[in-house]
Scaffold this active site. Structure first.
Site, PDB file in Angstrom:
ATOM      1  N   CYS A 181      42.060 -22.653  44.984  1.00 37.42           N
ATOM      2  CA  CYS A 181      41.216 -23.655  45.647  1.00 37.42           C
ATOM      3  C   CYS A 181      41.287 -24.994  44.923  1.00 37.42           C
ATOM      4  CB  CYS A 181      39.783 -23.143  45.712  1.00 37.42           C
ATOM      5  SG  CYS A 181      38.638 -24.288  46.508  1.00 37.42           S
ATOM      6  N   CYS A 202      37.932 -26.871  44.831  1.00 38.25           N
ATOM      7  CA  CYS A 202      36.990 -26.293  43.859  1.00 38.25           C
ATOM      8  C   CYS A 202      37.358 -26.684  42.433  1.00 38.25           C
ATOM      9  CB  CYS A 202      36.985 -24.769  43.951  1.00 38.25           C
ATOM     10  SG  CYS A 202      36.841 -24.124  45.613  1.00 38.25           S
ATOM     11  N   ASP A 203      38.635 -26.543  42.083  1.00 40.42           N
ATOM     12  CA  ASP A 203      39.033 -26.575  40.672  1.00 40.42           C
ATOM     13  C   ASP A 203      39.896 -27.765  40.278  1.00 40.42           C
ATOM     14  OD1 ASP A 203      37.646 -24.191  40.341  1.00 40.42           O
ATOM     15  OD2 ASP A 203      39.389 -22.989  40.872  1.00 40.42           O
TER      16      ASP A 203
HETATM   17  P1  FAD Z   1      32.413 -15.032  51.582  1.00 43.61           P
HETATM   18  O1  FAD Z   1      31.792 -15.724  50.436  1.00 43.61           O
HETATM   19  O2  FAD Z   1      33.823 -14.560  51.437  1.00 43.61           O
HETATM   20  O3  FAD Z   1      31.474 -13.796  51.959  1.00 43.61           O
HETATM   21  C1  FAD Z   1      31.888 -12.825  52.874  1.00 43.61           C
HETATM   22  C2  FAD Z   1      31.084 -11.570  52.627  1.00 43.61           C
HETATM   23  O4  FAD Z   1      31.342 -10.637  53.673  1.00 43.61           O
HETATM   24  C3  FAD Z   1      31.449 -10.866  51.315  1.00 43.61           C
HETATM   25  O5  FAD Z   1      30.296 -10.727  50.519  1.00 43.61           O
HETATM   26  C4  FAD Z   1      32.034  -9.528  51.761  1.00 43.61           C
HETATM   27  O6  FAD Z   1      31.697  -8.468  50.871  1.00 43.61           O
HETATM   28  C5  FAD Z   1      31.386  -9.338  53.123  1.00 43.61           C
HETATM   29  N1  FAD Z   1      32.196  -8.516  54.020  1.00 43.61           N
HETATM   30  C6  FAD Z   1      33.507  -8.700  54.360  1.00 43.61           C
HETATM   31  N2  FAD Z   1      33.888  -7.772  55.249  1.00 43.61           N
HETATM   32  C7  FAD Z   1      32.794  -6.979  55.484  1.00 43.61           C
HETATM   33  C8  FAD Z   1      32.569  -5.846  56.308  1.00 43.61           C
HETATM   34  N3  FAD Z   1      33.540  -5.358  57.084  1.00 43.61           N
HETATM   35  N4  FAD Z   1      31.346  -5.285  56.307  1.00 43.61           N
HETATM   36  C9  FAD Z   1      30.340  -5.778  55.512  1.00 43.61           C
HETATM   37  N5  FAD Z   1      30.509  -6.851  54.712  1.00 43.61           N
HETATM   38  C10 FAD Z   1      31.703  -7.447  54.700  1.00 43.61           C
HETATM   39  N6  FAD Z   1      33.537 -23.160  46.904  1.00 43.61           N
HETATM   40  C11 FAD Z   1      32.894 -24.291  46.512  1.00 43.61           C
HETATM   41  O7  FAD Z   1      32.197 -24.914  47.317  1.00 43.61           O
HETATM   42  N7  FAD Z   1      32.979 -24.748  45.224  1.00 43.61           N
HETATM   43  C12 FAD Z   1      33.660 -24.079  44.261  1.00 43.61           C
HETATM   44  O8  FAD Z   1      33.729 -24.516  43.097  1.00 43.61           O
HETATM   45  C13 FAD Z   1      34.314 -22.859  44.640  1.00 43.61           C
HETATM   46  N8  FAD Z   1      34.990 -22.154  43.709  1.00 43.61           N
HETATM   47  C14 FAD Z   1      35.513 -20.940  44.059  1.00 43.61           C
HETATM   48  C15 FAD Z   1      36.084 -20.160  43.060  1.00 43.61           C
HETATM   49  C16 FAD Z   1      36.576 -18.909  43.345  1.00 43.61           C
HETATM   50  C17 FAD Z   1      37.158 -18.049  42.245  1.00 43.61           C
HETATM   51  C18 FAD Z   1      36.556 -18.435  44.705  1.00 43.61           C
HETATM   52  C19 FAD Z   1      37.124 -17.077  45.040  1.00 43.61           C
HETATM   53  C20 FAD Z   1      36.021 -19.231  45.709  1.00 43.61           C
HETATM   54  C21 FAD Z   1      35.485 -20.489  45.400  1.00 43.61           C
HETATM   55  N9  FAD Z   1      34.897 -21.293  46.379  1.00 43.61           N
HETATM   56  C22 FAD Z   1      34.245 -22.441  46.006  1.00 43.61           C
HETATM   57  C23 FAD Z   1      34.970 -20.962  47.817  1.00 43.61           C
HETATM   58  C24 FAD Z   1      33.673 -20.306  48.310  1.00 43.61           C
HETATM   59  O9  FAD Z   1      33.403 -19.173  47.507  1.00 43.61           O
HETATM   60  C25 FAD Z   1      33.828 -19.883  49.779  1.00 43.61           C
HETATM   61  O10 FAD Z   1      34.179 -21.011  50.558  1.00 43.61           O
HETATM   62  C26 FAD Z   1      32.536 -19.291  50.324  1.00 43.61           C
HETATM   63  O11 FAD Z   1      32.100 -18.207  49.527  1.00 43.61           O
HETATM   64  C27 FAD Z   1      32.714 -18.801  51.751  1.00 43.61           C
HETATM   65  O12 FAD Z   1      31.531 -18.203  52.174  1.00 43.61           O
HETATM   66  P2  FAD Z   1      31.498 -17.147  53.386  1.00 43.61           P
HETATM   67  O13 FAD Z   1      30.078 -16.728  53.486  1.00 43.61           O
HETATM   68  O14 FAD Z   1      32.202 -17.695  54.548  1.00 43.61           O
HETATM   69  O15 FAD Z   1      32.414 -15.919  52.901  1.00 43.61           O
END
Ligand code: FAD
Ligand code: NAP
Length: 312
Positions: free
Chosen positions: A133, A136-137
């Site tokens: 990302c 992010c980084d």
């Molecule tokens: P997610 O956070 O991916 O959540 C999806 C959830 O759905 C998960 O908890 C998963 O367990 C659950 N799930 C999936 N499939 C199923 C299923 N079939 N049944 C039940 N549950 C399920 N963003 C920033 O803004 N700033 C940063 O500095 C930043 N740094 C990051 C660093 C890292 C290492 C990573 C990996 C990501 C980073 N991001 C950052 C990106 C950010 O984490 C994502 O954009 C954000 O979390 C997306 O949110 P979401 O709710 O769409 O999905």
């Protein structure tokens, strides 16, 4: 019957849960297979969530979110969702434990997972110099040199982003032609501080307890080491969309060719009552603040949908 089923408990799902329950829906369950918080809980530091000025890990950022939702009545079912179906009137959530839950409306927020490039040290140094990302980084490498791996649109667009922050970007690609759009490739070749390392296979990320120190790459001229503290991999992305896949292989709603859910600006999909939010939806910025915003938008729409469903 649930008023609303939320699938996934990352920033999008939790915010959807907060807005839906606080907005008056009484029977809302968030199905999250693990601990709520989402993929940001893997990050040791997040600097770009508005209003958070101190050093904070992803885990610490997300810690209070479930508690805040529970206060307004959000229920969390710690179970994996296999599939969501629709019978023309309401949705059924099929759970991995073999049970089902019916719901008037559904918001899917299951996120996406970047693919691994497969070089040595990729996992060991993930979050300690290896990143997927740039938004992010990238800032952590301001004025420094970094490597980007990949030759698709994402790798090149992220290389442009990094080239504005970093002193130099090495774009490491395993072929000498690109998957990315021709005009993007033309711009790449004209960006002064991006150096192309082509026909090159990343072999190993080098580092120590302080983090990454370099990337060992095999090229047609032999092996080279790029002395960079940051390695960004953009070798494709898996959208976690299986919950929308039906038994006949078709998706419940319209998807892009690369598996993202097509939504309009209200997070509505092509199927009434079904919303998608966060990293899994088309053109997602893949940031916590954006996922949270999507979740709020989707919940406000779901409240209106459930209201009209019950009153007609
Ligand atoms: P997610 O956070 O991916 O959540 C999806 C959830 O759905 C998960 O908890 C998963 O367990 C659950 N799930 C999936 N499939 C199923 C299923 N079939 N049944 C039940 N549950 C399920 N963003 C920033 O803004 N700033 C940063 O500095 C930043 N740094 C990051 C660093 C890292 C290492 C990573 C990996 C990501 C980073 N991001 C950052 C990106 C950010 O984490 C994502 O954009 C954000 O979390 C997306 O949110 P979401 O709710 O769409 O999905
Ligand atoms: P992608 O198009 O699949 O490109 C992945 C790149 O990573 C390819 O260049 C591939 O090399 C390389 N790669 C794959 N595995 C690797 C490995 N193990 N080691 C080293 N390199 C590896 O993925 P994407 O860039 O994320 O794009 C996905 C889709 O979204 C595409 O259809 C793209 O056009 C679209 N997209 C569009 C835009 C836009 O229109 N602005 C922006 C972003 C994404 P090879 O080429 O040799 O296979």
């Amino acid at each position: 019957m649930l008023d609303l089923a939320i699938i996934g408990g990352g920033p999008a799902g939790l915010t959807a849960g907060l807005y839906a329950t606080r907005g008056g829906l009484e029977n809302v369950t968030m199905f999250e297979k693990g601990m709520p918080g989402g993929q940001i809980t893997q990050s040791s530091e997040i600097e770009n969530y508005p209003g958070v000025t101190g050093e904070i890990s992803g885990m610490d950022l997300m810690m209070p979110w479930p508690q805040q939702c529970q206060k307004f009545g959000l229920k969390h079912a710690m179970v994996e969702v296999d599939r969501v179906t629709h019978n023309g009137k309401f949705f059924t959530v099929h759970l991995a434990d073999g049970t089902t839950e019916d719901a008037i409306s559904v918001i899917t927020c299951t996120g996406s997972t970047p693919k691994k490039a497969g070089f040595a040290g990729e996992d060991e140094f993930f979050g300690k110099g290896v990143s997927t990302c740039a938004t992010c980084d990238g800032f952590f490498y301001k004025g420094k040199e970094v490597a980007v791996i990949g030759g698709g649109d994402t790798a090149i667009e992220e290389a442009f982003y990094l080239s504005k922050i970093c002193k130099k970007v090495y774009l490491v690609h395993r072929r000498d032609t690109f998957r990315a759009a021709p005009n993007t490739v033309a711009r790449l070749k004209n960006t002064a501080n991006i150096e192309l390392i082509l026909n090159a296979t990343p072999k190993e990320v080098l580092g120590d307890a302080m983090g990454v120190t370099g990337l060992r790459v095999t090229t047609q001229q032999g092996e080279i080491t790029l002395n960079v503290p940051g390695v960004f991999t953009f070798v494709g992305n898996n959208v976690n969309n299986t919950v929308l896949k039906q038994e006949n292989g078709a998706f419940l709603c319209e998807m892009t060719p690369w598996g993202e859910v097509v939504v309009d600006i209200t997070m509505a999909t092509s199927l009434k009552g079904l919303y998608a939010a966060g990293d899994m939806r088309i053109s997602a910025s893949k940031q916590v603040v954006c996922a949270a915003g999507d979740g709020a938008t989707a919940a406000l729409q779901a409240i209106a949908y459930v209201d009209s469903y019950k009153n007609h």
